[in-house]
Design a protein around this motif. Structure first.
Motif, PDB file in Angstrom:
ATOM      1  N   ALA A 241       0.832  -1.207   0.000  1.00 55.96           N
ATOM      2  CA  ALA A 241       0.000   0.000   0.000  1.00 55.96           C
ATOM      3  C   ALA A 241       0.865   1.254   0.000  1.00 55.96           C
ATOM      4  O   ALA A 241       1.769   1.400   0.820  1.00 55.96           O
ATOM      5  CB  ALA A 241      -0.920  -0.011   1.221  1.00 55.96           C
ATOM      6  N   THR A 244      -1.550   7.889  -1.896  1.00 58.30           N
ATOM      7  CA  THR A 244      -1.662   8.772  -3.057  1.00 58.30           C
ATOM      8  C   THR A 244      -2.223  10.126  -2.652  1.00 58.30           C
ATOM      9  O   THR A 244      -1.940  11.133  -3.274  1.00 58.30           O
ATOM     10  CB  THR A 244      -2.570   8.142  -4.127  1.00 58.30           C
ATOM     11  N   GLU A 250      -3.033   3.295  -2.782  1.00 57.63           N
ATOM     12  CA  GLU A 250      -3.072   2.341  -3.885  1.00 57.63           C
ATOM     13  C   GLU A 250      -2.358   1.085  -3.422  1.00 57.63           C
ATOM     14  O   GLU A 250      -1.228   1.153  -2.951  1.00 57.63           O
ATOM     15  CB  GLU A 250      -2.391   2.915  -5.127  1.00 57.63           C
ATOM     16  N   HIS A 252      -0.704  -2.204  -4.510  1.00 60.58           N
ATOM     17  CA  HIS A 252      -0.133  -2.822  -5.701  1.00 60.58           C
ATOM     18  C   HIS A 252      -0.072  -4.341  -5.493  1.00 60.58           C
ATOM     19  O   HIS A 252       0.566  -4.829  -4.565  1.00 60.58           O
ATOM     20  CB  HIS A 252       1.256  -2.251  -5.969  1.00 60.58           C
ATOM     21  N   ILE A 257      -3.792  -2.707  -9.451  1.00 59.61           N
ATOM     22  CA  ILE A 257      -3.789  -1.696  -8.392  1.00 59.61           C
ATOM     23  C   ILE A 257      -5.218  -1.530  -7.892  1.00 59.61           C
ATOM     24  O   ILE A 257      -6.145  -1.280  -8.673  1.00 59.61           O
ATOM     25  CB  ILE A 257      -3.258  -0.347  -8.897  1.00 59.61           C
ATOM     26  N   VAL A 258      -5.402  -1.663  -6.570  1.00 58.26           N
ATOM     27  CA  VAL A 258      -6.708  -1.475  -5.937  1.00 58.26           C
ATOM     28  C   VAL A 258      -6.610  -0.266  -5.011  1.00 58.26           C
ATOM     29  O   VAL A 258      -5.673  -0.151  -4.215  1.00 58.26           O
ATOM     30  CB  VAL A 258      -7.125  -2.731  -5.136  1.00 58.26           C
ATOM     31  N   ARG A 259      -7.588   0.635  -5.110  1.00 56.23           N
ATOM     32  CA  ARG A 259      -7.614   1.825  -4.262  1.00 56.23           C
ATOM     33  C   ARG A 259      -8.479   1.568  -3.035  1.00 56.23           C
ATOM     34  O   ARG A 259      -9.548   0.965  -3.137  1.00 56.23           O
ATOM     35  CB  ARG A 259      -8.124   3.023  -5.058  1.00 56.23           C
ATOM     36  N   THR A 265       0.074   1.604   5.436  1.00 55.54           N
ATOM     37  CA  THR A 265       0.934   1.530   4.255  1.00 55.54           C
ATOM     38  C   THR A 265       1.860   0.328   4.392  1.00 55.54           C
ATOM     39  O   THR A 265       1.930  -0.317   5.434  1.00 55.54           O
ATOM     40  CB  THR A 265       1.771   2.811   4.090  1.00 55.54           C
ATOM     41  N   GLN A 289     -13.915   3.902  -7.199  1.00 57.33           N
ATOM     42  CA  GLN A 289     -12.557   4.100  -7.711  1.00 57.33           C
ATOM     43  C   GLN A 289     -11.913   2.822  -8.232  1.00 57.33           C
ATOM     44  O   GLN A 289     -10.781   2.866  -8.718  1.00 57.33           O
ATOM     45  CB  GLN A 289     -11.680   4.709  -6.613  1.00 57.33           C
ATOM     46  N   ASN A 290     -12.615   1.693  -8.112  1.00 57.67           N
ATOM     47  CA  ASN A 290     -12.044   0.430  -8.595  1.00 57.67           C
ATOM     48  C   ASN A 290     -12.984  -0.185  -9.626  1.00 57.67           C
ATOM     49  O   ASN A 290     -14.139  -0.514  -9.319  1.00 57.67           O
ATOM     50  CB  ASN A 290     -11.868  -0.543  -7.427  1.00 57.67           C
ATOM     51  N   ALA A 342     -13.757   2.292  -3.049  1.00 58.27           N
ATOM     52  CA  ALA A 342     -12.550   2.260  -2.209  1.00 58.27           C
ATOM     53  C   ALA A 342     -12.922   2.027  -0.751  1.00 58.27           C
ATOM     54  O   ALA A 342     -12.175   1.400   0.000  1.00 58.27           O
ATOM     55  CB  ALA A 342     -11.781   3.565  -2.367  1.00 58.27           C
TER      56      ALA A 342
END
Length: 350
Positions: A241, A244, A250, A252, A257-259, A265, A289-290, A342
């Motif tokens: 994580a 952003t 985000e 990874h 990539i999933v928000r 993090t 957002q995804n 999200a």
């Protein structure tokens, strides 16, 4: 109202140590956990069937740790009901009052009243072996409630029943709780019991409590992979994580990539419940957002609904009604879009 303070017990190879739990007056508390987690032993210890090595059990501020079971004011109903086979339904229900020396006329009147409440007045002269599972369950609960316990302990009371009877008795338990305001601890494996009955849910594993909270908190915000899997969260992934913007990361996961909305993090787990996924045959216009496109690889029938498994690079699972599947023309091999917010992504560390 009920306080379990640093409770420790050893029974053969099983033990729990320094277990703590507080239950409010009038609360309906459901206990979840896999087989062997210690759920039944906890209830039996509260009831006085087992005595702990250390710790205390307090009921309304009174220490009942070493109080005999019959003097605790606690009722318990097991999955197999434990009715006396040689007694009639009326004798089973009135047994506790008889043991307390309540005169027969008063006892009979109390039995008649509670039998009417549970709709089993016509069964009073029958014996347990002639009853259905639902009728036995009503008899067992009536027997416990007649003694007016401060706390009612239910050990999987609906598990042995068919779906229709289980739903009816679940409604009756809800009505009894609302009417009496009784404090109830209820072990179950049926997740529908959680939303129908629980004020609070406690999850146990290996003799310890690993999470507690409201039904929504447990089902949508698990604190570990174990709880996410145990509560049926189909979509669980691991990734890195990166922030952003404030509160948004985000995650990874390989090329995907999933928000998500989180402050966490680094290496994290991400879970999304299948019912929070939206499937469409074309890109779905929303604030979510995804959104990913993929191919349907499986359609798994689960009764009134079906699980739709979609390969987007991540394997994502959504839930749709049969009517929605037909309306969208979804079959294995169909290309679809899968969208989720999200805020629907729960981020946690093990």
């Amino acid at each position: 109202m009920l306080e379990i303070d640093a409770l420790s017990i050893q029974l053969g190879e099983f033990s729990f140590t320094d277990l703590n739990l507080n239950v409010k007056e009038g609360e309906y508390c459901i206990i979840l956990g896999p087989t062997g987690a210690g759920k039944t032993i906890l209830l039996e210890t509260i009831a006085g069937i087992h005595y702990p090595k250390s710790g205390r059990i307090l009921l309304n501020g009174k220490d009942i740790t070493n109080t005999p079971p019959e003097s605790r004011g606690i009722g318990m109903v097991y999955q197999d009901y434990m009715l006396f086979p040689h007694m009639t339904v009326a004798e089973n229900i009135g047994f506790g009052l008889k043991e307390r020396g309540v005169p027969k006329p008063e006892r009979d009147a109390a039995v008649q009243k509670i039998a009417a409440t549970f709709g089993i007045s016509h069964l009073l002269e029958r014996h347990p072996k002639t009853l259905s599972g639902g009728e036995q369950q009503r008899t067992a609960i009536a027997r416990s409630l007649l003694l007016r316990p401060s706390v009612l302990l239910l050990d999987e009371p609906l598990s042995a029943l068919d779906t229709i009877t289980r739903e009816r008795l679940r409604d009756e338990l809800k009505a009894i709780h609302k009417e009496t305001g009784m404090t109830i601890l209820h072990i179950t494996h049926h997740f529908e019991d959680i939303y129908a009955l629980a004020d609070r849910v406690v999850v146990m594993r290996d003799g310890g409590i690993v999470q507690e909270g409201t039904p929504d908190m447990i089902m949508r915000h698990p604190v570990s992979n174990f709880i996410a899997n145990f509560t049926g969260m189909d979509n669980i992934f691991t990734g890195n994580a990166v922030i952003t913007q404030a509160g948004i990361v985000e995650i990874h996961m390989g090329t995907m990539i999933v928000r998500a909305v989180t402050e966490l993090t680094g290496r994290v787990h991400a879970g999304i419940r299948s019912e929070d996924m939206i499937i469409s045959s074309e890109p779905f216009t929303s604030s979510a957002q995804n959104s990913f496109t993929g191919i349907v690889t499986q359609i798994i029938d689960i009764g009134a609904y079906s699980k739709i498994v979609v390969d987007t690079g991540l394997i994502l699972t959504a839930v749709l009604t049969r009517q929605s599947i037909q309306r969208l023309g979804i079959t294995v091999g169909t290309s679809v879009w899968i969208t989720f917010k999200a805020t629907s992504v729960h981020v946690f560390r093990e």
